[in-house]
Design an enzyme around this catalytic site. Structure first.
Site, mmCIF file in Angstrom:
data_model
loop_
_atom_site.group_PDB
_atom_site.id
_atom_site.type_symbol
_atom_site.label_atom_id
_atom_site.label_comp_id
_atom_site.label_asym_id
_atom_site.label_seq_id
_atom_site.Cartn_x
_atom_site.Cartn_y
_atom_site.Cartn_z
ATOM 1 N N PRO A 262 0.817 -1.211 0.000
ATOM 2 C CA PRO A 262 0.000 0.000 0.000
ATOM 3 C C PRO A 262 0.856 1.269 0.000
ATOM 4 O O PRO A 262 1.876 1.342 0.685
ATOM 5 C CB PRO A 262 -0.801 -0.127 1.302
ATOM 6 C CG PRO A 262 -0.838 -1.585 1.576
ATOM 7 C CD PRO A 262 0.470 -2.118 1.096
ATOM 8 N N GLU A 263 0.433 2.243 -0.796
ATOM 9 C CA GLU A 263 1.131 3.515 -0.869
ATOM 10 C C GLU A 263 0.321 4.564 -0.103
ATOM 11 O O GLU A 263 -0.659 4.240 0.558
ATOM 12 C CB GLU A 263 1.346 3.895 -2.334
ATOM 13 C CG GLU A 263 2.152 2.842 -3.095
ATOM 14 C CD GLU A 263 2.354 3.175 -4.564
ATOM 15 O OE1 GLU A 263 2.251 4.366 -4.936
ATOM 16 O OE2 GLU A 263 2.625 2.247 -5.354
ATOM 17 N N HIS B 69 -5.245 -15.542 10.281
ATOM 18 C CA HIS B 69 -4.223 -14.503 10.229
ATOM 19 C C HIS B 69 -4.656 -13.207 10.914
ATOM 20 O O HIS B 69 -4.112 -12.149 10.623
ATOM 21 C CB HIS B 69 -3.833 -14.234 8.776
ATOM 22 C CG HIS B 69 -3.293 -15.456 8.080
ATOM 23 N ND1 HIS B 69 -2.105 -16.053 8.443
ATOM 24 C CD2 HIS B 69 -3.798 -16.194 7.054
ATOM 25 C CE1 HIS B 69 -1.884 -17.100 7.657
ATOM 26 N NE2 HIS B 69 -2.897 -17.210 6.821
ATOM 27 N N ARG C 214 0.774 -12.640 5.048
ATOM 28 C CA ARG C 214 2.193 -12.792 4.719
ATOM 29 C C ARG C 214 3.113 -12.298 5.838
ATOM 30 O O ARG C 214 4.322 -12.485 5.793
ATOM 31 C CB ARG C 214 2.494 -12.057 3.409
ATOM 32 C CG ARG C 214 1.689 -12.615 2.241
ATOM 33 C CD ARG C 214 1.886 -11.825 0.966
ATOM 34 N NE ARG C 214 3.242 -11.979 0.436
ATOM 35 C CZ ARG C 214 3.671 -11.381 -0.672
ATOM 36 N NH1 ARG C 214 2.851 -10.581 -1.354
ATOM 37 N NH2 ARG C 214 4.903 -11.572 -1.093
ATOM 38 N N ARG D 22 21.337 15.849 -9.103
ATOM 39 C CA ARG D 22 21.261 14.394 -9.015
ATOM 40 C C ARG D 22 21.278 13.768 -10.412
ATOM 41 O O ARG D 22 20.690 14.299 -11.353
ATOM 42 C CB ARG D 22 20.000 13.956 -8.256
ATOM 43 C CG ARG D 22 20.022 14.366 -6.782
ATOM 44 C CD ARG D 22 18.747 13.955 -6.088
ATOM 45 N NE ARG D 22 18.721 14.373 -4.704
ATOM 46 C CZ ARG D 22 19.021 13.596 -3.664
ATOM 47 N NH1 ARG D 22 19.360 12.329 -3.878
ATOM 48 N NH2 ARG D 22 18.975 14.057 -2.443
#
Length: 283
Positions: free
Chosen positions: A2-3, A100, A119, A162
């Site tokens: 997830p972002e 879980h 997981r 950069r």
């Protein structure tokens, strides 16, 4: 993983059930996830009020009345699900416990918050609230892209000189918080910048234009409840919908959605991650 939009969506879903409410009981069903749970976590959570629920980058932070902050990271497959909400936003009853369900918080208001993570790449920790920003996981994170500290002058200065690809720079959490693979791909498409282009070959004007584009992409994703590709669910168990609006992510070989372009979406690998873009209109 997830972002920012997915984590913010979960935070907003949890807030009505948790903010201002007392944790009547905490159930901790295993000793660890990605790393061990803090010592005595069950007792340190039970009886504490959640004074504030906030987000920093991809972390949810619950400030408790004890002066500690519960840090939550969803990892690859973690879900925070709410049931039994007395405010009526979560109509389903408490579900049958699943294999879980690693941490379960029963709130005094009747809500139940379950952290489920098949997981086990997620994480929880307890931090001192006053010094939480100095924790190793949080200390070096850059400004929030939807906050006032993320602006054109900041990004131009931070990227100056950069030589890495622009996509790699935007994924660097020390430069800007919470951006991940999906939303960087989408933002670069809107900005018409190739993910392969080196930062020192992107003009300052184009870098400045990225700031409002990033804000727009994230805001639209949050409004749509995030993106559900594999495991992500909102706090009420529903899917996010922003994946239906992707311009490039996951659209390899499909036509470019820019009406002025007759190109197709390509996929390349950068630092072990897939980058999706239109080689014809992203330069």
């Amino acid at each position: 993983m997830p972002e920012l939009p997915e984590v913010e969506t979960v935070r907003r879903g949890l807030a009505p059930a948790m903010e201002g409410a007392v944790i009547a009981s905490a159930q901790v069903n295993r000793p660890d996830l990605r790393w061990p749970f803090p010592e005595g976590m069950k007792d340190r959570l039970t009886g504490k009020r959640v004074d504030r629920l906030r987000r920093r980058s991809k972390y949810i932070l619950a400030d408790l009345s004890s002066g500690e902050t519960l840090l939550i990271h969803l990892g690859m497959s973690g879900r925070m699900l709410v049931s039994g909400d007395p405010l009526g936003q979560f109509v389903h009853e408490h579900p049958t416990p699943e294999k879980h369900d690693h941490v379960v918080l029963d709130m005094e208001n009747g809500a139940r918050v379950t952290f489920n993570d098949p997981r086990r790449f997620g994480a929880m920790d307890l931090l001192d609230t006053e010094t939480a920003s100095q924790h190793p996981l949080l200390a070096s994170i850059g400004p929030e892209p939807l906050g006032n500290d993320f602006h054109e002058d900041y990004l131009i200065k931070k990227l100056s000189g950069r030589k890495m690809p622009i996509k790699s720079a935007l994924l660097d959490q020390k430069i800007v918080a919470g951006l991940g693979n999906i939303y960087v791909c989408e933002a670069l498409f809107r900005a018409k910048i190739s993910p392969r282009r080196k930062v020192n070959r992107v003009s300052q004007d184009r870098i400045a234009q990225l700031v409002p584009i990033i804000r727009d992409v994230l805001s639209e994703a949050i409004e749509a409840g995030g993106s559900s590709l594999k495991d992500f669910r909102q706090a009420d168990g529903e899917l996010g919908y922003f994946q239906h609006s992707f311009d490039v992510y996951g659209r390899e070989a499909n036509p470019c959605r820019d009406a002025k372009c007759d190109g197709s979406i390509a996929r390349i690998t950068q630092s072990g991650r897939s980058s999706f873009y239109c080689p014809q209109c992203q330069r």
